[in-house]
Scaffold this motif. Structure first.
Motif, PDB file in Angstrom:
ATOM      1  N   ARG A   1       0.738  -1.100  -0.007  1.00 34.53           N
ATOM      2  CA  ARG A   1      -0.043   0.020   0.006  1.00 34.53           C
ATOM      3  C   ARG A   1       0.730   1.078  -0.088  1.00 34.53           C
ATOM      4  O   ARG A   1       2.162   1.135   0.363  1.00 34.53           O
TER       5      ARG A   1
ATOM      6  N   ASP B   1      -4.730   1.850  -1.979  1.00 35.72           N
ATOM      7  CA  ASP B   1      -4.485   0.750  -2.799  1.00 35.72           C
ATOM      8  C   ASP B   1      -3.954   0.982  -4.525  1.00 35.72           C
ATOM      9  O   ASP B   1      -4.756   1.796  -5.134  1.00 35.72           O
TER      10      ASP B   1
ATOM     11  N   LEU C   1      -7.825   3.753   1.013  1.00 28.80           N
ATOM     12  CA  LEU C   1      -8.445   2.780   2.013  1.00 28.80           C
ATOM     13  C   LEU C   1      -8.671   3.323   3.475  1.00 28.80           C
ATOM     14  O   LEU C   1      -9.561   2.840   4.112  1.00 28.80           O
TER      15      LEU C   1
END
Length: 83
Positions: free
Chosen positions: A20, A34, A41
């Motif tokens: 990430r 992401d 996220l």
């Protein structure tokens, strides 16, 4: 992909061990992304001024530095500020 979500200039960027992305901004937040989907996220809130530095410790914790003269430790799994 273009990742959009901060409301001010992005100043810091790092890659977490799981792939990430984490971005720090002049909007005082850190966002976790992401990179495949471009989806935000989580938004980490805890600084009162611009986030200007991000790095990841060997144990996976995220570290942020801010113009509010603080350094904060984060659990990037839960998004919780640890210190």
């Amino acid at each position: 992909a273009t990742l959009q979500g901060h409301t001010n200039m992005v100043w810091a960027l790092t890659v977490l061990p799981d792939g990430r992305l984490a971005s720090g901004s002049w909007d005082n937040t850190i966002k976790l992304w992401d990179p495949t989907s471009g989806r935000c996220l989580a938004t980490l809130i805890g600084h009162t001024k611009s986030v200007i530095a991000l790095t990841v410790l060997l144990d996976g914790r995220l570290v942020s530095g801010s113009w509010d003269n603080t350094i904060k430790l984060w659990d990037p799994t839960s998004g919780r500020c640890l210190a």
